[in-house]
Design an enzyme around this catalytic site. Structure first.
Site, PDB file in Angstrom:
ATOM      1  N   LYS A 140       0.658  -1.194  -0.059  1.00 19.23           N
ATOM      2  CA  LYS A 140      -0.053   0.091   0.070  1.00 19.23           C
ATOM      3  C   LYS A 140       0.904   1.193  -0.070  1.00 19.23           C
ATOM      4  O   LYS A 140       0.790   2.257  -0.689  1.00 19.23           O
ATOM      5  CB  LYS A 140      -0.816   0.152   1.426  1.00 19.23           C
ATOM      6  CG  LYS A 140      -1.946  -1.007   1.309  1.00 19.23           C
ATOM      7  CD  LYS A 140      -2.681  -0.753   2.584  1.00 19.23           C
ATOM      8  CE  LYS A 140      -2.216  -1.154   3.899  1.00 19.23           C
ATOM      9  NZ  LYS A 140      -1.707  -2.519   4.055  1.00 19.23           N
ATOM     10  N   ASN A 163      -3.255   6.575   5.684  1.00 19.91           N
ATOM     11  CA  ASN A 163      -2.718   5.734   6.397  1.00 19.91           C
ATOM     12  C   ASN A 163      -1.051   5.792   6.580  1.00 19.91           C
ATOM     13  O   ASN A 163      -0.569   5.401   7.477  1.00 19.91           O
ATOM     14  CB  ASN A 163      -3.208   4.327   6.091  1.00 19.91           C
ATOM     15  CG  ASN A 163      -2.789   3.273   7.171  1.00 19.91           C
ATOM     16  OD1 ASN A 163      -3.111   3.453   8.349  1.00 19.91           O
ATOM     17  ND2 ASN A 163      -2.298   2.156   6.639  1.00 19.91           N
ATOM     18  N   HIS A 213      -4.298  -9.396  10.112  1.00 21.07           N
ATOM     19  CA  HIS A 213      -5.265  -8.729  11.176  1.00 21.07           C
ATOM     20  C   HIS A 213      -6.636  -9.224  11.218  1.00 21.07           C
ATOM     21  O   HIS A 213      -7.658  -8.855  11.098  1.00 21.07           O
ATOM     22  CB  HIS A 213      -5.593  -7.207  10.810  1.00 21.07           C
ATOM     23  CG  HIS A 213      -4.189  -6.686  10.409  1.00 21.07           C
ATOM     24  ND1 HIS A 213      -3.618  -6.183  11.449  1.00 21.07           N
ATOM     25  CD2 HIS A 213      -3.419  -5.996   9.320  1.00 21.07           C
ATOM     26  CE1 HIS A 213      -2.425  -5.501  10.999  1.00 21.07           C
ATOM     27  NE2 HIS A 213      -2.788  -5.397   9.901  1.00 21.07           N
TER      28      HIS A 213
HETATM   29  P1  ADP Z   1       2.056  -1.601   3.417  1.00 26.65           P
HETATM   30  O1  ADP Z   1       2.067  -0.120   3.485  1.00 26.65           O
HETATM   31  O2  ADP Z   1       0.941  -2.446   2.625  1.00 26.65           O
HETATM   32  O3  ADP Z   1       2.436  -2.356   4.656  1.00 26.65           O
HETATM   33  P2  ADP Z   1       4.660  -1.120   2.075  1.00 26.65           P
HETATM   34  O4  ADP Z   1       4.831  -0.654   0.658  1.00 26.65           O
HETATM   35  O5  ADP Z   1       5.152  -0.408   3.287  1.00 26.65           O
HETATM   36  O6  ADP Z   1       3.428  -1.898   2.044  1.00 26.65           O
HETATM   37  O7  ADP Z   1       5.395  -2.374   1.806  1.00 26.65           O
HETATM   38  C1  ADP Z   1       6.003  -3.093   3.061  1.00 26.65           C
HETATM   39  C2  ADP Z   1       6.360  -4.638   2.642  1.00 26.65           C
HETATM   40  O8  ADP Z   1       5.678  -5.301   2.070  1.00 26.65           O
HETATM   41  C3  ADP Z   1       7.718  -4.444   1.857  1.00 26.65           C
HETATM   42  O9  ADP Z   1       8.941  -4.250   2.461  1.00 26.65           O
HETATM   43  C4  ADP Z   1       7.758  -5.696   1.024  1.00 26.65           C
HETATM   44  O10 ADP Z   1       8.202  -6.607   1.870  1.00 26.65           O
HETATM   45  C5  ADP Z   1       6.526  -6.096   0.777  1.00 26.65           C
HETATM   46  N1  ADP Z   1       5.621  -5.707  -0.487  1.00 26.65           N
HETATM   47  C6  ADP Z   1       5.766  -4.455  -1.005  1.00 26.65           C
HETATM   48  N2  ADP Z   1       4.988  -4.588  -1.905  1.00 26.65           N
HETATM   49  C7  ADP Z   1       4.277  -5.824  -2.126  1.00 26.65           C
HETATM   50  C8  ADP Z   1       3.309  -6.488  -2.820  1.00 26.65           C
HETATM   51  N3  ADP Z   1       2.654  -5.744  -4.046  1.00 26.65           N
HETATM   52  N4  ADP Z   1       3.223  -7.798  -2.789  1.00 26.65           N
HETATM   53  C9  ADP Z   1       3.589  -8.349  -1.618  1.00 26.65           C
HETATM   54  N5  ADP Z   1       4.406  -8.001  -0.937  1.00 26.65           N
HETATM   55  C10 ADP Z   1       4.856  -6.605  -0.982  1.00 26.65           C
END
Ligand code: ADP
Length: 462
Positions: free
Chosen positions: A124, A147, A193
């Site tokens: 996200k 968020n 969650h």
């Molecule tokens: P969120 O805001 O949903 O927690 P982030 O963009 O902060 O997602 O990414 C958090 C972690 O999730 C990254 O460090 C990576 O490991 C993983 N990640 C990022 N994008 C994806 C995706 N499209 N699908 C699966 N895992 C992802």
């Protein structure tokens, strides 16, 4: 004078209650106070009640007289259904008081602006930041938050030709009642969650709210690489009014955006055509990030941005801190800060991207530890263990991968550097991707990543 943040005027002259006084609750208080309301504010944590924003009176909402209260503004972290609704929520419901969240208040205060929403289990923040970057590079006015980073009600006021790009948690989506996303993105759904949503069905239903109220001129961008989202996309394509844009990093999708042999393919309107070699998007490594790139590109195109402008912006995306962030390259050795990886699933994403890894891991481990990472152990040159998970991770690695018990991060960075410099393997990385929460040694994952960056900058100075 131009207002710096959005002012919510719809309750002028009335009383509003705010539950939860962290960043988003405080932003709500400021926006509402500017709109001439009397605010009853509460947080169960006494520390959070200190230094109340102007216009707020502390009042325990579970016990207060709520009769003249027009609305209860709920922070996204507070349960309103599962596992148990907060007592103040129960009370407000009985009294017939509307319960709203910050995104909904923003939509009502700035009804002329355009709205782009992003949700999913993972990716996200990256996708939200990427979409914001593309819009800005294209010269479009946009405010980015929700968020992620800046709370929705701390964003600047926007008029008609500008967009709010909002990262939405499932909790925030459940509190929407009028906001319509002109473009809504659902990246993926995996179990997460579940306690807060009464199981998987509740979690899926919460995410699905991002598409509520969309009409024929709206767009739903959906990642179809997991079975839940795929089912949702098929069903919406059959019976939803909005245009559905499927995205995939696994297979070609007609009418969508997909990745084939590391190239981003635009199949939105006519014949599929390659638009970008994703190796050029250096800050979006790995197929998980390609999903984020595909989503960002799809949104840009549906927002009316030219393909070449969108592609140039994906290439120049600077990335987010703590997510496979390249901190420095010293004598050919790259240092990668992936402190956000607080579980094995997230660490797995990083391990797929590098071939010779000096791996710093540990902290407070999650159920299953690093057992699911075994298929990637062959990429590890050596592991440097820190924090409370040390003995557990040592037991998993024992006999498979050499490791050193380092205790803390400073020792681990020094030891990893020394070993990598001695071994001189091509394309090596020192990777902090802990597969653990940070709370045994740090305030949060950001503090852990910042410390890593500081230690590495000391090395560069030497
Ligand atoms: P969120 O805001 O949903 O927690 P982030 O963009 O902060 O997602 O990414 C958090 C972690 O999730 C990254 O460090 C990576 O490991 C993983 N990640 C990022 N994008 C994806 C995706 N499209 N699908 C699966 N895992 C992802």
């Amino acid at each position: 004078m131009v207002a710096r943040t959005v002012v919510v005027r719809l309750f002028a002259g009335r009383r509003v209650a705010i539950l939860g006084l962290a960043k988003s609750g405080r932003a709500a208080a400021e926006s509402l106070a500017g709109g001439g309301v009397e605010i009853l504010a509460w947080d169960d944590n006494p520390k959070a009640r200190e230094g109340l924003p102007a216009g707020c009176r502390a009042e325990n909402l579970a016990e207060a007289d709520l009769r003249n209260v027009a609305a209860l503004v709920l922070s996204p972290g507070i349960p309103h259904s599962f596992p148990e609704p907060h007592p103040a929520v129960v009370k407000a419901r009985h009294a017939g008081i509307e319960i709203v969240g910050d995104l909904e208040l923003l939509a009502r205060a700035a009804p002329e602006a355009r709205y782009i929403g992003i949700t999913g289990t993972n990716g996200k923040s990256t996708t939200t930041a990427l979409i914001g970057h593309i819009l800005h590079q294209a010269g479009r006015a946009a405010e980015v938050g929700g968020n992620l980073g800046t709370p929705a009600l701390s964003l600047a006021p926007l008029g008609p030709d500008a967009a709010y790009v909002l990262e939405c948690s499932s909790y925030q989506l459940e509190l929407l009642s009028t906001l319509v996303f002109e473009i809504a993105v659902l990246l993926n759904i995996t179990p997460d969650h579940l306690d807060r949503h009464g199981g998987m069905d509740g979690y899926v239903a919460a995410k699905r709210h991002i598409f509520d109220r969309q009409g024929a001129d709206a767009t739903a961008v959906i990642g179809i690489d997991d079975s839940i989202c795929r089912g949702m996309a098929e069903e919406m394509r059959r019976s939803g009014p909005q245009r559905v844009v499927p995205i995939s990093v696994r297979e070609p999708v007609a009418g969508g955006v997909y990745v084939e042999n590391g190239r981003l393919i635009d199949a939105l309107d006519d014949e599929p055509r390659p638009v970008l070699d994703l190796a050029e998007a250096e800050r979006l490594p790995g197929s998980h990030n390609w999903q984020n790139a595909a989503a960002g590109y799809a949104v840009a195109r549906r927002y009316g941005i030219a393909p070449e402008v969108a592609v140039a912006a994906i290439r120049s995306f600077p990335g987010l801190a703590h997510r496979q962030e390249l901190v420095a390259t010293i004598d050919g050795l790259r240092y990668i800060n992936d402190s956000k990886a607080t579980n094995a699933d997230a660490t797995e994403k990083a391990l797929t991207c590098y071939r010779a890894i000096y791996w710093i891991a540990g902290g407070l481990s999650k159920a299953g530890g690093i057992v699911p990472l075994e298929p990637y152990f062959e990429r590890l040159r050596h592991a440097f263990l820190i924090g409370r998970a040390t003995e557990e991770f040592a037991a998993t690695l024992d006999g498979k991968i050499p490791f050193t018990r380092c205790g803390d991060l400073a020792t681990a960075v020094a030891a990893a550097t020394e070993r990598a410099r001695a071994e001189r393997v091509a394309d090596a990385v020192v990777l902090l991707s802990p597969a653990c929460a940070s709370f045994d040694q740090f305030a949060n994952f950001e503090a852990r990543g910042d410390e890593f960056r500081r230690l590495v900058s000391e090395l560069s100075a030497q």
